[in-house]
Design an enzyme around this catalytic site. Structure first.
Site, short mmCIF file in Angstrom:
data_model
loop_
_atom_site.label_atom_id
_atom_site.label_comp_id
_atom_site.label_asym_id
_atom_site.label_seq_id
_atom_site.Cartn_x
_atom_site.Cartn_y
_atom_site.Cartn_z
N ARG A 115 0.84 -1.20 0.00
CA ARG A 115 0.00 0.00 0.00
C ARG A 115 0.88 1.26 0.00
NH1 ARG A 115 -1.84 1.73 4.63
NH2 ARG A 115 -2.51 -0.30 5.42
N TYR B 288 -17.18 17.63 -14.45
CA TYR B 288 -17.55 16.22 -14.38
C TYR B 288 -18.51 15.96 -13.21
CZ TYR B 288 -17.06 11.25 -13.50
OH TYR B 288 -17.32 9.93 -13.25
N LYS C 52 -9.04 7.49 -18.73
CA LYS C 52 -9.42 8.03 -20.03
C LYS C 52 -8.22 7.99 -20.99
CE LYS C 52 -13.13 8.72 -17.55
NZ LYS C 52 -13.45 9.97 -16.89
C1 LIG Z 1 -13.94 10.38 -15.64
C2 LIG Z 1 -13.56 11.70 -15.10
C3 LIG Z 1 -13.20 11.84 -13.75
C4 LIG Z 1 -13.28 10.72 -12.74
O1 LIG Z 1 -12.36 9.70 -12.99
P1 LIG Z 1 -12.63 8.16 -12.66
O2 LIG Z 1 -11.39 7.50 -13.16
O3 LIG Z 1 -13.88 7.76 -13.37
O4 LIG Z 1 -12.80 8.04 -11.18
C5 LIG Z 1 -12.80 13.11 -13.34
N1 LIG Z 1 -12.76 14.15 -14.19
C6 LIG Z 1 -13.10 14.04 -15.48
C7 LIG Z 1 -13.04 15.24 -16.37
C8 LIG Z 1 -13.52 12.81 -15.99
O5 LIG Z 1 -13.88 12.72 -17.26
#
Ligand SMILES: *Cc1c(COP(=O)(O)O)cnc(C)c1O
Length: 379
Positions: free
Chosen positions: A46, A98, A195
């Site tokens: 961790r 978001y 992403k």
């Molecule tokens: C998807 C997203 C998040 C959150 O990320 P996760 O990996 O889904 O927890 C935060 N900010 C933006 C702009 C996003 O598109």
């Protein structure tokens, strides 16, 4: 060093024990010690994991940062940043961002006595207007999800410096290929590595990048104390994703440009939200702080009914109807009922996020096929 070379070589050192060119997936929870305290810098996974450390070095490299930290998701990275604060502190955040960030701020941290002011960040005067002695942080997202609004990072940084606030920029939509907020004066960059960094829709992960040693130490303490660390396999996947970020992003941008123009010229389309149009209100700032405009966009239809939007959303064959973005495959999404459903309808509509808005994450397929697919779906 140019971008492509940087993305391939950032933080990359051969594995010291074997010479493996890529770090092994250290699938272990603990590390054996010769005597109590006599270890090689690794005690418990961790706190320390070599695969995660390799990724964190790459995170730092791709955002021109001194330090990188990896988390189990983007929202876990956001959660760690807000835990720098104390009850009574105030944060200025974007009105349009978001939905999951909004949910974390308004439904979780508000209960712990942290106050969030949501303002339209396309005009930095709105930010300056709510700064008071309790303000500790500015949380900016640019371009915003899903309306592609642009905030001027340098101007926000000037306000942050003047009032000694921490400026955090969620750089998920742009990716480090298009924008490097630390170079523009931000203190912390946050990414949903789920992403564009991962890039293949096969992992959930978050990242923080920063230069300040003290902030890094505090965030590392939060990372190990709260425990939202990613596993080594996920770290390996994101490391691998980063190697091709520039090649993928180049195609995302090319396809994005073509599709934005196709949509804008389509007789059934009312409005296209894409920051690469010269008449986009944030174009001049986008051009100043981004290298190109990316593959994210949203649009509305002339027949602005929810039914019509639903018809289009369920008629595409290549664009998969799904949440998330930034993968090689194209996705179509309905923010009002999917990614942004946690924002109250009135708030959403006030900010321009209508019931019929459709968001696209344009992938790296052949643009002609994507255009044909949208054309048949819009009808
Ligand atoms: C998807 C997203 C998040 C959150 O990320 P996760 O990996 O889904 O927890 C935060 N900010 C933006 C702009 C996003 O598109």
């Amino acid at each position: 060093m140019k971008l492509g070379t940087k993305f391939i070589h950032a933080g990359a050192e051969p594995d010291p024990s074997t010479g493996a060119i890529w770090p092994p997936i250290y699938q272990t929870s603990t590390f054996v010690q010769a005597a109590p305290g006599d270890h090689k810098g690794y005690e418990y996974a961790r706190s320390q994991n070599p695969t995660r450390f390799a990724l964190e070095a790459a995170f730092a490299g791709i955002e021109n940062a001194r330090f990188g930290l990896a988390f189990g998701s983007g929202v876990a990275a956001t959660d760690a940043v807000i835990k720098l604060l104390q009850p009574g502190d105030e944060v200025i955040a974007g009105a349009d961002m978001y939905g999951g960030t909004y949910r974390l701020f308004s439904k979780v941290f508000a209960r712990f006595g942290i106050t969030f002011h949501y303002v339209d960040m396309t005009n930095v005067q709105n930010v300056a207007a709510v700064v008071n002695e309790k303000t500790k942080m500015i949380w900016a997202e640019t371009p915003t999800n899903p309306l592609m609004n642009i905030a001027d990072i340098e101007a926000l940084s000037a306000i942050a410096k003047q009032h000694k606030l921490i400026l955090v920029v969620d750089n998920t939509f742009a990716s480090p290929y298009l924008q490097n907020p630390l170079d523009l004066g931000a203190d912390i960059v946050m990414h949903s590595a789920t992403k564009y960094l991962g890039g293949h829709s096969d992992v959930i992960q978050g990242a923080l990048m920063l230069n300040d040693q003290q902030l890094r130490d505090e965030l590392y303490f939060i990372q190990k104390s709260c425990g939202a660390v990613p596993g080594p396999m996920d770290c390996f996947l994101v490391l691998r994703g980063i190697k091709t970020l520039h090649v993928r992003m180049q195609r995302h941008c090319e396809n994005g440009r073509q599709i934005a123009h196709f949509l804008r010229n389509h007789p059934a389309v009312e409005k296209v939200y894409w920051c690469g149009f010269e008449d986009h209100p944030g174009y001049a700032i986008a051009k100043k702080q981004m290298r190109d405009f990316g593959g994210m966009m949203s649009f509305t239809l002339k027949d602005d009914s929810v039914e019509n939007a639903r018809r289009v959303l369920s008629s595409t064959k290549l664009f998969a109807l799904a949440e998330s973005l930034g993968g090689v495959e194209s996705l179509i999404n309905h923010p009002a009922s999917m990614t942004h459903a946690s924002i109250p309808r009135e708030e959403r509509i006030k900010n321009g996020l209508t019931d019929s808005l459709i968001r696209l994450s344009v992938g790296i397929e052949d643009a002609d096929d994507l255009i044909e697919d949208l054309n048949q779906a819009i009808g």
